[in-house]
Motif scaffolding. Structure first.
Motif, PDB file in Angstrom:
ATOM      1  N   SER A  54      54.240  22.544  38.982  1.00 40.11           N
ATOM      2  CA  SER A  54      53.587  23.139  37.817  1.00 40.11           C
ATOM      3  C   SER A  54      53.679  24.499  38.068  1.00 40.11           C
ATOM      4  O   SER A  54      53.874  25.441  37.114  1.00 40.11           O
ATOM      5  N   PRO A  57      59.404  27.656  38.599  1.00 42.53           N
ATOM      6  CA  PRO A  57      59.912  28.264  37.381  1.00 42.53           C
ATOM      7  C   PRO A  57      60.593  26.927  36.587  1.00 42.53           C
ATOM      8  O   PRO A  57      61.216  26.123  37.274  1.00 42.53           O
ATOM      9  N   ASP A  58      60.367  26.783  35.418  1.00 45.83           N
ATOM     10  CA  ASP A  58      60.927  25.695  34.554  1.00 45.83           C
ATOM     11  C   ASP A  58      60.140  24.309  35.251  1.00 45.83           C
ATOM     12  O   ASP A  58      60.850  23.205  34.970  1.00 45.83           O
ATOM     13  N   ASN A  59      59.264  24.450  35.855  1.00 44.79           N
ATOM     14  CA  ASN A  59      58.550  23.242  36.426  1.00 44.79           C
ATOM     15  C   ASN A  59      59.345  22.316  37.083  1.00 44.79           C
ATOM     16  O   ASN A  59      59.339  21.236  36.943  1.00 44.79           O
ATOM     17  N   GLN A  60      60.380  23.022  37.937  1.00 46.48           N
ATOM     18  CA  GLN A  60      61.345  21.979  38.651  1.00 46.48           C
ATOM     19  C   GLN A  60      61.727  22.809  40.093  1.00 46.48           C
ATOM     20  O   GLN A  60      61.600  24.097  40.139  1.00 46.48           O
ATOM     21  N   CYS A  95      71.410  18.938  40.349  1.00 43.92           N
ATOM     22  CA  CYS A  95      71.325  20.309  40.192  1.00 43.92           C
ATOM     23  C   CYS A  95      72.413  20.931  39.523  1.00 43.92           C
ATOM     24  O   CYS A  95      73.642  20.678  40.016  1.00 43.92           O
ATOM     25  N   VAL A 105      61.852  17.552  38.402  1.00 47.87           N
ATOM     26  CA  VAL A 105      61.140  18.216  37.094  1.00 47.87           C
ATOM     27  C   VAL A 105      59.864  17.366  37.099  1.00 47.87           C
ATOM     28  O   VAL A 105      59.777  16.127  36.653  1.00 47.87           O
ATOM     29  N   THR A 107      57.093  16.150  34.085  1.00 53.57           N
ATOM     30  CA  THR A 107      57.122  16.025  32.864  1.00 53.57           C
ATOM     31  C   THR A 107      56.088  15.913  32.069  1.00 53.57           C
ATOM     32  O   THR A 107      55.069  16.506  32.825  1.00 53.57           O
ATOM     33  N   SER A 108      55.849  15.610  30.782  1.00 51.52           N
ATOM     34  CA  SER A 108      54.617  16.138  30.099  1.00 51.52           C
ATOM     35  C   SER A 108      53.594  14.972  30.569  1.00 51.52           C
ATOM     36  O   SER A 108      52.509  15.499  30.605  1.00 51.52           O
ATOM     37  N   TRP A 111      52.310  16.558  33.699  1.00 53.59           N
ATOM     38  CA  TRP A 111      51.043  17.588  33.359  1.00 53.59           C
ATOM     39  C   TRP A 111      49.894  17.100  33.017  1.00 53.59           C
ATOM     40  O   TRP A 111      48.834  17.378  33.487  1.00 53.59           O
TER      41      TRP A 111
END
Length: 151
Positions: A54, A57-60, A95, A105, A107-108, A111
């Protein structure tokens, strides 16, 4: 390797500190995990993976970076990510800059799980850690722990 006959033995205070540190290391994740699993369907280690993602950057993050941040081996992180991926909380993708590396990554759904688990984790660490540190110099204790931390 040093010769054991030339190494100065631990004094009583050092031995007490080492034993107490060992108990904290082995028991802390156990009690926080118990709280998390009782109220959420996630361990404290899985929660921390979601936290690091979280904040990225970019959640990853690359799998290797995530493993390092969480203090796990790459194989240990793979097991955690497999569990999270099965529940659709994270996904893995190649990558683009390095086809040998994997990105993890958030995911929603990840989150959502993170937001739901946050109050439980906060209450647990306040109860098991910070309630016992009243009157302590927390920034100084943090510096000591950072000096001890390996890696």
């Amino acid at each position: 390797m040093a010769n054991p006959t030339t190494i100065k033995p631990l004094n009583r205070d050092e031995e007490a500190f080492l034993r107490a540190l060992g108990r904290v290391i082995t028991q802390l994740s156990r009690v926080v995990d118990a709280d998390m699993l009782k109220e959420q369907s996630i361990t404290s280690g899985e929660y921390m993976v979601l936290v690091y993602l979280s904040e990225a950057p970019d959640n990853q993050l690359r799998m290797s970076e995530l493993a390092h941040a969480c203090g796990l081996s790459l194989s240990g992180m793979t097991r955690v990510v497999n569990r999270l991926e099965t529940r659709s909380l994270v996904l893995r993708q190649k990558c683009p800059e390095d086809g040998r590396a994997w990105l993890v990554v958030l995911t929603s759904s990840g989150w959502t799980q993170l937001k739901q688990a946050w109050p439980t984790n906060l209450a647990s660490v306040r109860r098991h850690i910070f309630s016992r540190l009243e009157g302590c110099d927390i920034p100084a204790a943090t510096q000591v722990l950072e000096r001890i931390a390996l890696g």
